[in-house]
Every structure is written in structure tokens, then in C-alpha cells.
Design a protein around this motif. Structure first.
Motif, mmCIF file in Angstrom:
data_model
loop_
_atom_site.group_PDB
_atom_site.id
_atom_site.type_symbol
_atom_site.label_atom_id
_atom_site.label_comp_id
_atom_site.label_asym_id
_atom_site.label_seq_id
_atom_site.Cartn_x
_atom_site.Cartn_y
_atom_site.Cartn_z
ATOM 1 N N ASP A 65 25.046 63.895 -21.433
ATOM 2 C CA ASP A 65 25.028 62.615 -22.147
ATOM 3 C C ASP A 65 23.667 62.464 -22.818
ATOM 4 N N GLY A 66 23.650 62.594 -24.144
ATOM 5 C CA GLY A 66 22.373 62.610 -24.858
ATOM 6 C C GLY A 66 21.857 61.255 -25.297
ATOM 7 N N GLU A 67 22.559 60.178 -24.982
ATOM 8 C CA GLU A 67 22.103 58.864 -25.429
ATOM 9 C C GLU A 67 20.846 58.425 -24.689
ATOM 10 N N LEU A 68 20.756 58.806 -23.420
ATOM 11 C CA LEU A 68 19.621 58.407 -22.589
ATOM 12 C C LEU A 68 19.141 59.631 -21.821
ATOM 13 N N VAL A 69 17.863 59.974 -21.975
ATOM 14 C CA VAL A 69 17.279 61.089 -21.235
ATOM 15 C C VAL A 69 15.962 60.636 -20.632
ATOM 16 N N ASP A 103 19.762 63.687 -17.872
ATOM 17 C CA ASP A 103 20.482 62.795 -18.779
ATOM 18 C C ASP A 103 20.751 61.446 -18.122
ATOM 19 N N VAL A 129 15.289 67.457 -26.001
ATOM 20 C CA VAL A 129 15.649 66.054 -26.228
ATOM 21 C C VAL A 129 16.439 65.951 -27.536
ATOM 22 N N ASP A 145 18.487 60.985 -31.861
ATOM 23 C CA ASP A 145 19.079 59.658 -31.630
ATOM 24 C C ASP A 145 19.146 59.271 -30.154
ATOM 25 N N SER A 146 18.411 59.945 -29.317
ATOM 26 C CA SER A 146 18.401 59.596 -27.893
ATOM 27 C C SER A 146 17.245 58.648 -27.586
ATOM 28 N N SER A 181 14.085 60.779 -32.060
ATOM 29 C CA SER A 181 14.344 60.103 -30.784
ATOM 30 C C SER A 181 13.398 58.918 -30.628
#
Length: 256
Positions: A86-90, A131, A159, A162-163, A185
């Protein structure tokens, strides 16, 4: 150690296709049994020679673990199972691992150490990028006294665009913020007290950073990872990646 820690049928169905094929020659000792022996060794923190006979000769477990590490098998396994992260939040962090006296005696001048003196004595640092589910994307080792900020480079490359990138004040540097901006990012990092410039920061999102701490807690359930017994850093990192890959597979199994 109880057999409940051995590979399940589901785990084996994911791992087996990632292993090297050997269509010709003498058949290998059962791969699943050998990997269970490797897992037993790191789960208990025992010497290789203490691996129970049910897993086959301990020399087979050790030799295959090292041979597959050299062939990049453990790297490919982690890469394969983490493709759908899940690349939205790292988020990133590090954890210090004490080096046991058995692992603190590598050959003199061996560059493959990743050991250093810190408050906890002789230590190694595991740096992890995870992630939004706390599952590992990238892992890296350094000496125990190394700066988190300077060691972040190999992880930042993973990373995605857009994360939202979460990290504590140790990662507040112009270089890190600039690299993340160049990659498209957003850095959600609290500014250090001596910062004259202010940055956008969400304390609500920052609360999710505990997921990377939970990751470290999970892998440290294995005594051979909570304490480093291996003289070679590449062997220790390979074991961390094997257990990290298993966390991914368990996450798949829980949603299957």
C-alpha cells in the motif's frame, strides 16, 4: 520449539515457486523441511548445530541458507511478496540489535560487519521502510551508532510517488525533504527545535508511525533476530528478510 512455528501449506505454496529449480542431478533434501530448520534456528536463537534431527543435517540447513543468500533467493522472495504494498502511506524507522559475543568475532578486517558501539554496547541497526499496514518494503543494516538520517538513502528510493512519508525528527533534513519532493512524495516529519523554517505537518497522520515500531516488535519475537548471533551482516539481513517475507504471506493468508 513447537511445530506451530513451521511453514503452513499456504506459506509453502507462496515460497516454493520462488526457490531455485534443479531439474537435473541429485535431488535436494526436501526444501520445506530445510527452511523449517532455518526458521527454527532463528526463532530460537540456537546455534546451527542444535537444529533438531527432524529438519535434517544442520550443515544442510546452514549451507543452503548461505547459498541461497548468495544467489539472491531471500531478496527475491521479499520483493515478490511485497509487490502489492500500500503506497499511500509509508514510514521509516530503525531499531538497535545487540550483538551477542558469538557474533562479535568476525575475521579481522572483514568489511561485512555492520557492528558499532552505542549506548547498548556492540550493536547493529535495522532500518526499515514499511507501508500503511506495517508490512516491510525495504530493509537495510548499519552500524549501531550510525545516524538514521544518513542511512535513510537506500530506503528512500523505494518511496512511491504521491505517497505520504512518516518519520520522526531524526529524519528531518533538507536532503531527505528535497529527495521526497523530487520523487513526488509528501514528507510528514516533525521539524527539529532548531529549525527556522516551518513545514506542513499532520499530527493525526503521524500517529500511524507506530506501525513501523510494531513491525520491529514482530520480527523480534524471533530470538535470533532480537539478538544478533551471526558474524556476517549479510547472513543476518537475509534472515530478517525471510521473516519479513513471512509477515507478508501471513497477511495474505488472513485475507484469503
Amino acid at each position: 520449539m513447537h511445530r506451530r512455528f513451521e511453514l503452513t501449506d499456504f506459506e509453502w505454496s507462496i515460497i516454493e515457486p520462488q526457490l531455485p529449480n534443479k531439474p537435473r542431478g541429485v535431488p535436494r533434501v526436501d526444501d520445506r523441511r530445510v527452511i523449517n530448520g532455518i526458521l527454527w534456528r532463528f526463532r530460537t536463537g540456537s546455534p546451527w548445530a542444535d537444529i533438531p534431527e527432524r529438519y535434517g543435517p544442520h550443515t544442510t540447513c546452514y549451507n543452503r541458507f548461505v547459498r541461497w543468500r548468495k544467489a539472491g533467493v531471500w531478496d527475491r522472495l521479499l520483493t515478490a511478496v511485497s509487490q502489492a504494498f500500500d503506497g499511500e502511506l509509508v514510514m521509516i524507522d530503525s531499531s538497535s540489535i545487540r550483538v551477542h559475543q558469538h557474533g562479535a568475532t568476525p575475521k579481522k578486517g572483514d568489511p561485512n560487519r555492520c557492528m558499532g558501539r552505542s549506548r547498548g554496547g556492540l550493536t547493529t541497526k535495522i532500518h526499515a521502510l514499511v507501508d500503511g499496514r506495517g508490512l516491510p518494503i525495504q530493509l537495510h543494516l548499519s552500524e549501531g551508532q550510525a545516524s538514521d538520517c544518513k542511512e535513510a538513502g537506500p530506503l528512500l528510493e523505494a518511496v512511491p510517488q504521491d505517497s505520504i512519508f512518516l518519520a520522526d525528527k531524526a529524519y528531518d533534513s533538507d536532503a531527505i525533504r528535497s529527495q521526497l519532493q523530487a520523487q513526488g512524495s509528501f514528507a510528514n516529519i516533525p521539524a527539529k527545535r532548531n529549525r527556522k523554517q516551518s513545514f506542513a505537518f499532520s499530527s493525526f497522520l503521524y500517529r500511524y508511525r507506530n506501525l513501523v515500531e510494531r513491525f520491529f516488535g514482530k520480527i523480534k519475537n524471533a530470538r535470533g533476530l532480537a539478538t544478533r548471533y551471526d558474524k556476517r551482516a549479510d547472513n543476518f539481513l537475509a534472515a530478517v528478510k525471510l521473516f519479513a517475507a513471512r509477515l507478508w504471506i501471513n497477511a495474505y493468508e488472513s485475507t484469503a
